[in-house]
Design a protein around this motif. Structure first.
Motif, PDB file in Angstrom:
ATOM      1  N   ASP A   1       5.764   7.722  -8.217  1.00  0.00           N
ATOM      2  CA  ASP A   1       6.204   7.663  -9.612  1.00  0.00           C
ATOM      3  C   ASP A   1       7.715   7.839  -9.737  1.00  0.00           C
ATOM      4  N   TYR A   2       8.296   8.692  -8.917  1.00  0.00           N
ATOM      5  CA  TYR A   2       9.735   8.923  -8.953  1.00  0.00           C
ATOM      6  C   TYR A   2      10.507   7.664  -8.552  1.00  0.00           C
TER       7      TYR A   2
ATOM      8  N   ARG B   1      -2.535  -2.628  -8.046  1.00  0.00           N
ATOM      9  CA  ARG B   1      -3.920  -2.827  -7.622  1.00  0.00           C
ATOM     10  C   ARG B   1      -4.844  -1.946  -8.460  1.00  0.00           C
ATOM     11  N   ALA B   2      -6.056  -2.431  -8.694  1.00  0.00           N
ATOM     12  CA  ALA B   2      -7.016  -1.723  -9.553  1.00  0.00           C
ATOM     13  C   ALA B   2      -7.331  -0.320  -9.033  1.00  0.00           C
ATOM     14  N   ASP B   3      -7.261  -0.141  -7.723  1.00  0.00           N
ATOM     15  CA  ASP B   3      -7.559   1.177  -7.155  1.00  0.00           C
ATOM     16  C   ASP B   3      -6.351   2.112  -7.169  1.00  0.00           C
ATOM     17  N   HIS B   4      -5.221   1.658  -7.694  1.00  0.00           N
ATOM     18  CA  HIS B   4      -3.971   2.426  -7.803  1.00  0.00           C
ATOM     19  C   HIS B   4      -3.437   2.870  -6.449  1.00  0.00           C
ATOM     20  N   ARG B   5      -3.826   2.161  -5.384  1.00  0.00           N
ATOM     21  CA  ARG B   5      -3.338   2.488  -4.041  1.00  0.00           C
ATOM     22  C   ARG B   5      -2.129   1.652  -3.674  1.00  0.00           C
ATOM     23  N   GLY B   6      -1.695   0.791  -4.579  1.00  0.00           N
ATOM     24  CA  GLY B   6      -0.561  -0.060  -4.265  1.00  0.00           C
ATOM     25  C   GLY B   6      -0.428  -1.189  -5.257  1.00  0.00           C
ATOM     26  N   GLU B   7       0.149  -2.287  -4.798  1.00  0.00           N
ATOM     27  CA  GLU B   7       0.422  -3.431  -5.661  1.00  0.00           C
ATOM     28  C   GLU B   7       0.122  -4.721  -4.921  1.00  0.00           C
ATOM     29  N   VAL B   8       0.065  -5.800  -5.682  1.00  0.00           N
ATOM     30  CA  VAL B   8      -0.090  -7.142  -5.123  1.00  0.00           C
ATOM     31  C   VAL B   8       1.060  -7.985  -5.656  1.00  0.00           C
ATOM     32  N   LEU B   9       1.709  -8.725  -4.762  1.00  0.00           N
ATOM     33  CA  LEU B   9       2.789  -9.628  -5.131  1.00  0.00           C
ATOM     34  C   LEU B   9       2.392 -11.033  -4.711  1.00  0.00           C
ATOM     35  N   LEU B  10       2.673 -12.010  -5.541  1.00  0.00           N
ATOM     36  CA  LEU B  10       2.480 -13.412  -5.193  1.00  0.00           C
ATOM     37  C   LEU B  10       3.871 -14.020  -5.075  1.00  0.00           C
TER      38      LEU B  10
ATOM     39  N   LEU C   1       7.763   4.994   1.460  1.00  0.00           N
ATOM     40  CA  LEU C   1       6.708   5.393   0.537  1.00  0.00           C
ATOM     41  C   LEU C   1       5.578   4.378   0.491  1.00  0.00           C
ATOM     42  N   ALA C   2       5.762   3.228   1.164  1.00  0.00           N
ATOM     43  CA  ALA C   2       4.756   2.165   1.140  1.00  0.00           C
ATOM     44  C   ALA C   2       4.961   1.260   2.348  1.00  0.00           C
ATOM     45  N   HIS C   3       3.963   0.456   2.617  1.00  0.00           N
ATOM     46  CA  HIS C   3       4.118  -0.605   3.607  1.00  0.00           C
ATOM     47  C   HIS C   3       3.549  -1.887   3.021  1.00  0.00           C
ATOM     48  N   HIS C   4       4.010  -3.012   3.557  1.00  0.00           N
ATOM     49  CA  HIS C   4       3.606  -4.331   3.075  1.00  0.00           C
ATOM     50  C   HIS C   4       2.758  -5.032   4.123  1.00  0.00           C
ATOM     51  N   GLU C   5       1.737  -5.720   3.658  1.00  0.00           N
ATOM     52  CA  GLU C   5       0.991  -6.647   4.501  1.00  0.00           C
ATOM     53  C   GLU C   5       1.203  -8.032   3.891  1.00  0.00           C
ATOM     54  N   VAL C   6       1.672  -8.955   4.695  1.00  0.00           N
ATOM     55  CA  VAL C   6       1.975 -10.304   4.224  1.00  0.00           C
ATOM     56  C   VAL C   6       0.872 -11.245   4.673  1.00  0.00           C
ATOM     57  N   ILE C   7       0.314 -11.974   3.713  1.00  0.00           N
ATOM     58  CA  ILE C   7      -0.718 -12.970   3.994  1.00  0.00           C
ATOM     59  C   ILE C   7      -0.160 -14.319   3.577  1.00  0.00           C
ATOM     60  N   GLU C   8       0.041 -15.194   4.551  1.00  0.00           N
ATOM     61  CA  GLU C   8       0.563 -16.529   4.263  1.00  0.00           C
ATOM     62  C   GLU C   8      -0.600 -17.494   4.090  1.00  0.00           C
ATOM     63  N   PHE C   9      -0.483 -18.385   3.116  1.00  0.00           N
ATOM     64  CA  PHE C   9      -1.510 -19.404   2.929  1.00  0.00           C
ATOM     65  C   PHE C   9      -0.883 -20.660   2.362  1.00  0.00           C
ATOM     66  N   SER C  10      -1.533 -21.769   2.570  1.00  0.00           N
ATOM     67  CA  SER C  10      -1.101 -23.037   1.998  1.00  0.00           C
ATOM     68  C   SER C  10      -1.962 -23.328   0.792  1.00  0.00           C
ATOM     69  N   ALA C  11      -1.341 -23.416  -0.360  1.00  0.00           N
ATOM     70  CA  ALA C  11      -2.080 -23.712  -1.583  1.00  0.00           C
ATOM     71  C   ALA C  11      -2.531 -25.173  -1.545  1.00  0.00           C
ATOM     72  N   THR C  12      -3.831 -25.381  -1.540  1.00  0.00           N
ATOM     73  CA  THR C  12      -4.356 -26.741  -1.570  1.00  0.00           C
ATOM     74  C   THR C  12      -4.964 -27.076  -2.922  1.00  0.00           C
ATOM     75  N   ARG C  13      -5.278 -26.055  -3.704  1.00  0.00           N
ATOM     76  CA  ARG C  13      -5.757 -26.253  -5.076  1.00  0.00           C
ATOM     77  C   ARG C  13      -5.076 -25.224  -5.943  1.00  0.00           C
TER      78      ARG C  13
ATOM     79  N   THR D   1       0.851  -1.187   0.000  1.00  0.00           N
ATOM     80  CA  THR D   1       0.000   0.000   0.000  1.00  0.00           C
ATOM     81  C   THR D   1       0.887   1.238   0.000  1.00  0.00           C
ATOM     82  N   TYR D   2       0.662   2.112  -0.981  1.00  0.00           N
ATOM     83  CA  TYR D   2       1.420   3.354  -1.052  1.00  0.00           C
ATOM     84  C   TYR D   2       1.020   4.268   0.104  1.00  0.00           C
TER      85      TYR D   2
END
Length: 99
Positions: free
Chosen positions: A16-17, A41-50, A73-85, A7-8
């Motif tokens: 942009d700089y 992100r579609a709302d241009h408030r940040g990005e998503v990383l996988l 200029l931004a902060h990260h939120e980390v969401i951990e998950f186990s891919a089962t499918r 999130t920016y």
């Protein structure tokens, strides 16, 4: 596996700089095999990383080098998950199948 929500926290001109340095950092992470996908992100408030499966400590170390984070200029939120499918493209990363 991880989803990272970036999130920016700065005005768009400051973001942009810094984007060229951030894009170079992202390219290095892809070269090292750390990320599977990323985008704004579609709302241009940040990005998503996988991020591929790795230890949380390693991911935090990777993210600590992000120029957007280093410049506050931004902060990260980390969401951990186990891919089962997964779709066929990610089958080798399906943690439920690799155990």
């Amino acid at each position: 596996m991880f989803v990272v929500l970036l999130t920016y926290t700065a005005p768009p001109p400051e973001i942009d700089y810094a984007i060229p340095d951030h894009a170079e950092w992202l390219a290095k992470q892809y070269d090292r095999g750390n990320f599977l996908a990323s985008g704004r992100r579609a709302d241009h408030r940040g990005e998503v990383l996988l991020a591929r499966p790795m230890s949380l400590g390693k991911l935090e170390a990777v993210l600590a080098g992000d120029p957007l984070l280093l410049r506050h200029l931004a902060h990260h939120e980390v969401i951990e998950f186990s891919a089962t499918r997964t779709g066929p493209e990610l089958r080798s990363l399906n943690e439920a199948l690799t155990r």
